[in-house]
Design a protein around this motif. Structure first.
Motif, short mmCIF file in Angstrom:
data_model
loop_
_atom_site.label_atom_id
_atom_site.label_comp_id
_atom_site.label_asym_id
_atom_site.label_seq_id
_atom_site.Cartn_x
_atom_site.Cartn_y
_atom_site.Cartn_z
N UNK A 262 -10.06 17.98 23.91
CA UNK A 262 -9.14 19.11 23.77
C UNK A 262 -9.81 20.45 24.07
N UNK A 263 -11.10 20.56 23.71
CA UNK A 263 -11.83 21.80 24.00
C UNK A 263 -11.92 22.04 25.51
N UNK A 264 -12.03 20.95 26.25
CA UNK A 264 -12.09 21.09 27.71
C UNK A 264 -10.75 21.59 28.25
N UNK A 265 -9.66 20.98 27.76
CA UNK A 265 -8.34 21.41 28.20
C UNK A 265 -8.16 22.91 27.98
N UNK A 266 -8.60 23.36 26.80
CA UNK A 266 -8.39 24.77 26.45
C UNK A 266 -9.29 25.69 27.27
N UNK A 267 -10.54 25.32 27.42
CA UNK A 267 -11.47 26.18 28.17
C UNK A 267 -11.07 26.25 29.65
N UNK A 268 -10.70 25.10 30.18
CA UNK A 268 -10.34 25.06 31.60
C UNK A 268 -9.12 25.94 31.87
N UNK A 269 -8.19 25.94 30.91
CA UNK A 269 -7.00 26.78 31.06
C UNK A 269 -7.39 28.26 31.20
N UNK A 270 -8.35 28.68 30.37
CA UNK A 270 -8.77 30.08 30.39
C UNK A 270 -9.62 30.36 31.63
N UNK A 271 -10.56 29.46 31.92
CA UNK A 271 -11.44 29.67 33.08
C UNK A 271 -10.63 29.70 34.38
N UNK A 272 -9.58 28.90 34.39
CA UNK A 272 -8.72 28.86 35.58
C UNK A 272 -8.03 30.20 35.79
N UNK A 273 -7.63 30.83 34.69
CA UNK A 273 -6.90 32.10 34.78
C UNK A 273 -7.82 33.29 35.04
N UNK A 274 -9.06 33.18 34.59
CA UNK A 274 -9.99 34.30 34.67
C UNK A 274 -10.32 34.66 36.13
N UNK A 275 -10.19 35.93 36.47
CA UNK A 275 -10.49 36.47 37.82
C UNK A 275 -9.68 35.79 38.92
#
Lengths: 379, 369
Positions: A350-363
């Motif tokens: 679940x931590x991966x799902x959440x981090x990837x969501x943010x990293x995907x949106x960043x920049x």
């Protein structure tokens, strides 16, 4: 250029993998979250990172760094993506360093690079102002004053904003709301009068902040590069960050697949491992293919940054868009293939799902970079 | 010769009865043969160029930079040659490799049978010793250009008692004999690249077995790896030729904001172009890794799977883009035929599903059912 790591880069990768898996496993992020850590990252682990020279990965040796380049920076980011280590690495060692090394005056380089490489200076990049990434849409203003500039405006989604000592701020000194001309970059100490920084609680348990600047008076020495001509520098800094985010997401995707393959190999149902069922094998194999394609885009983008290639922006957009998509697929497939346990907080997927969501949106998210790619190809 | 292949008869396949559309094609073939560049990385003594892998890569890049056409299309070069170089006897290499490099003998591949498609190892074509030669009886299907080929490499059963993978041999058969007949199969596109090939007491000399008798499955798999690379690579080779967006932009046009007029199509085109570029880089990375000795053998399955699925997507979008024009046979007929042809890409040479099985088992190490 051959799309393989050099021996030196391979050693770095192996060192990073061992270090991160022992000293910064994913449980560290869980602990930081559960304890509501004030810093949002582990200072002790960060000290070790500094000792290993990673904060100086893009800083030349004559300024206290190791100057290993973007491929090396991406190798570290990819390994960090496997264990989801929280740290100001991306904003400081990658984007901060790219900004100062590439566009700083001699005195700015002398002032900021040694402490940056030594780990005593954290940098944050304050660029976005709206609900999604749009680096030319800047309404933060920089008005000339006698001693320099007066900056006013609000910046959102500033990674590592509340732990930064120095903030790279994009502001408009001329031009209309979406003009790429008229944008200036400033290196503003976070302690400057008129700056208000408010930390945000993020879905990925990582650091992000809102930065408000109200008539912040800065001297001319804070200006990075030429007044009004900062957009191409900003794009360069962002591209360095985007490529490393793609590398990080690639590491996360690979980890999601590896854990999933382990799980479906051992989990028994109907008297056999569920990984023997073709329905799951084909999902895992398709994911493998997509991850491999994403990995190629990552190394290509990092090499393009090192080579200062004319196609840098196009290649970085391919990487950020493709890997953003692939990493989300990986996290989602990992949860689905883990079944019931996949829904729980106990499982670290679940931590991966959440981090990837943010990293995907960043920049710039997948769609932003797809659109940018099309525009660069004139459609 | 400095223009890409545009249609079927732009390609030169050689053989006992070669056809050349122009004299330039013939000269281009002759000149490359002199240098051994129809098979640049094969040893000089077998008619190759004797180049190292890195030199071969440089040659390919230089040829590409010149937009030079491949002088010769050849299953002999792409598939049989590598298998002979690895498993063949010295005599077999000397007999068969030089005519391949000179484009004098055109080879076909006899693998699939009507009842042995994805389950190839269940094949039943019989090969039995009869005095000083073998007699072959059975039927092969999906033999690419079988009706135009001179020789065929055939997977046959030579041990009828052994487990299915253990009784197979790879034999080389001259097709110019009464025991071998072919019949073209009409495909969706209306064209006939594929044949049925019938063996009725076809003869084959005993020294035409490649590798050990009954151990042909190992050779067959090695050869399939090259076939997968060929199909995966050629699919993207075409895609790399002209960016999809260029074709689509020309047909659909841009709106007043300078973006493609059809916004829904634009999204699909962008995603496909991004995937195509990243895939193209993957073919380069896999080659670089193989050269550096870091390769994973089964990666050809991944390239075959992703390359062919991508090529189908590309052609679907070209059909959308061309609109009604693409639906009339005759006018824009090449696009419609090419589009129909792509449907076979993810079936021939091992279906996409078989490639996924290979990835699951050999790369991910997932258990068998």
């Amino acid at each position: 250029m051959a799309m393989v790591l050099s021996d030196e880069q391979k050693i770095l990768r192996d060192t990073a993998r061992t270090f991160l898996q022992t000293s910064a496993p994913i449980d560290q992020l869980r602990r930081l979250r559960d304890e509501a850590s004030a810093d949002g990252f582990d200072r002790k682990t960060w000290e070790s990172v500094v000792e290993m020279g990673w904060t100086g990965v893009l800083v030349p040796e004559d300024h206290g760094g190791v100057g290993m380049g973007h491929v090396a920076a991406g190798v570290i980011a990819e390994e960090m993506g496997r264990t989801l280590m929280a740290s100001p690495y991306l904003s400081t060692a990658v984007m901060g360093a790219t900004a100062v090394v590439g566009y700083g005056s001699a005195s700015q380089c002398n002032k900021w690079l040694p402490p940056l490489a030594a780990g005593s200076l954290n940098v944050a990049v304050a660029v976005d102002e709206g609900r999604s990434h749009s680096p030319a849409s800047i309404s933060t203003t920089a008005q000339p004053t006698e001693r320099g500039f007066r900056i006013s405006g609000s910046k959102f989604f500033v990674a590592d904003g509340h732990v930064a000592d120095l903030i790279l701020v994009s502001a408009r000194s001329a031009g209309g709301p979406n003009d790429t001309n008229g944008i200036s970059l400033f290196l503003v100490p976070s302690a400057a009068s008129g700056i208000e920084i408010q930390r945000q609680t993020m879905v990925d348990s990582r650091n992000s902040a809102t930065v408000r600047l109200e008539g912040v008076e800065v001297d001319a020495e804070t200006l990075l590069g030429e007044a009004g001509a900062g957009y191409s520098a900003l794009e360069h800094v962002l591209d360095a960050g985007r490529a490393c985010l793609a590398a990080e997401m690639s590491g996360s995707a690979q980890q999601c697949l590896a854990q999933t393959v382990d799980y479906i190999t051992t989990r028994q149902q109907f008297g056999q491992p569920i990984g023997s069922f073709q329905a799951l094998q084909h999902r895992a194999a398709h994911l493998f293919a997509e991850i491999e394609i994403g990995r190629s885009a990552v190394i290509r983008a990092l090499q393009a940054l090192d080579a200062a290639s004319d196609d840098r922006s196009l290649i970085v957009s391919v990487a950020k868009s493709k890997v953003g998509w692939v990493a989300q697929l990986a996290a989602q497939e990992a949860i689905q293939m883990h079944g019931g346990i996949g829904m729980t907080d106990e499982l670290n997927i679940g931590f991966f799902l959440k981090r990837v969501r943010v990293a995907e949106a960043l920049y710039g998210d997948t769609n932003f970079h797809a659109d940018k790619f099309a525009r660069l190809r004139n459609y | 010769m400095r223009q890409p292949l545009r249609e079927e008869n732009d390609a030169v396949w050689g053989g006992r009865n070669p056809t050349f559309k122009s004299n330039e094609q013939k000269v281009w073939l002759e000149r490359t043969v002199e240098k051994g560049w129809t098979a640049p990385e094969w040893p000089v003594k077998y008619g190759g160029g004797g180049l190292s892998k890195s030199e071969g890569k440089i040659l390919r890049e230089e040829m590409k930079a010149l937009s030079a056409r491949p002088p010769l299309m050849s299953f002999g070069v792409w598939m049989l040659g590598p298998a002979l170089l690895k498993y063949g006897t010295e005599a077999q290499k000397q007999t068969h490799l030089p005519p391949i490099t000179r484009g004098e003998i055109r080879w076909a591949q006899g693998y699939s049978e009507p009842n042995s498609g994805s389950d190839l190892a269940s094949l039943m074509t019989r090969c039995e010793l009869h005095g000083d030669h073998y007699l072959i009886n059975g039927q092969k299907i999906w033999t690419s250009y079988g009706h135009k080929a001179d020789w065929i490499f055939v997977l046959v059963r030579t041990d009828f008692e052994a487990a299915k993978h253990d009784g197979i041999s790879l034999v080389l058969v001259d097709m110019a004999q009464p025991g071998v007949t072919t019949r073209p199969i009409k495909l969706l596109s209306g064209m006939s690249h594929f044949c049925e090939t019938f063996f009725d007491d076809a003869r084959c000399k005993v020294d035409n077995v490649v590798g050990d008798l009954n151990r042909g499955w190992t050779v067959a798999k090695y050869l399939l790896t090259h076939e997968r690379e060929m199909i995966g690579g050629s699919a993207i080779g075409r895609a790399a030729m002209r960016p999809l967006s260029e074709i689509v932009t020309q047909q659909v046009g841009l709106n007043e904001l300078g973006v493609l007029s059809d916004l829904v199509l634009r999204t699909d085109v962008v995603r496909t172009e991004i995937d195509s570029l990243a895939f193209l880089w993957t073919t380069e990375r896999v080659a670089d890794e193989a050269k550096a000795g870091q390769g994973v053998g089964a990666m050809s399955a991944m390239l075959k799977y992703s390359g062919t699925e991508l090529n189908k997507r590309r052609y679907e979008l070209m059909m959308y883009s061309a609109g009604h024009d693409a639906l009339t046979l005759g006018h824009e007929a090449n696009l419609a035929r090419d589009w129909l042809r792509t449907k076979g890409n993810s079936i021939e040479g091992g279906t996409s599903e078989i490639q996924l099985n290979i990835i699951a088992k050999r790369i991910l190490g997932l258990p068998s059912a």
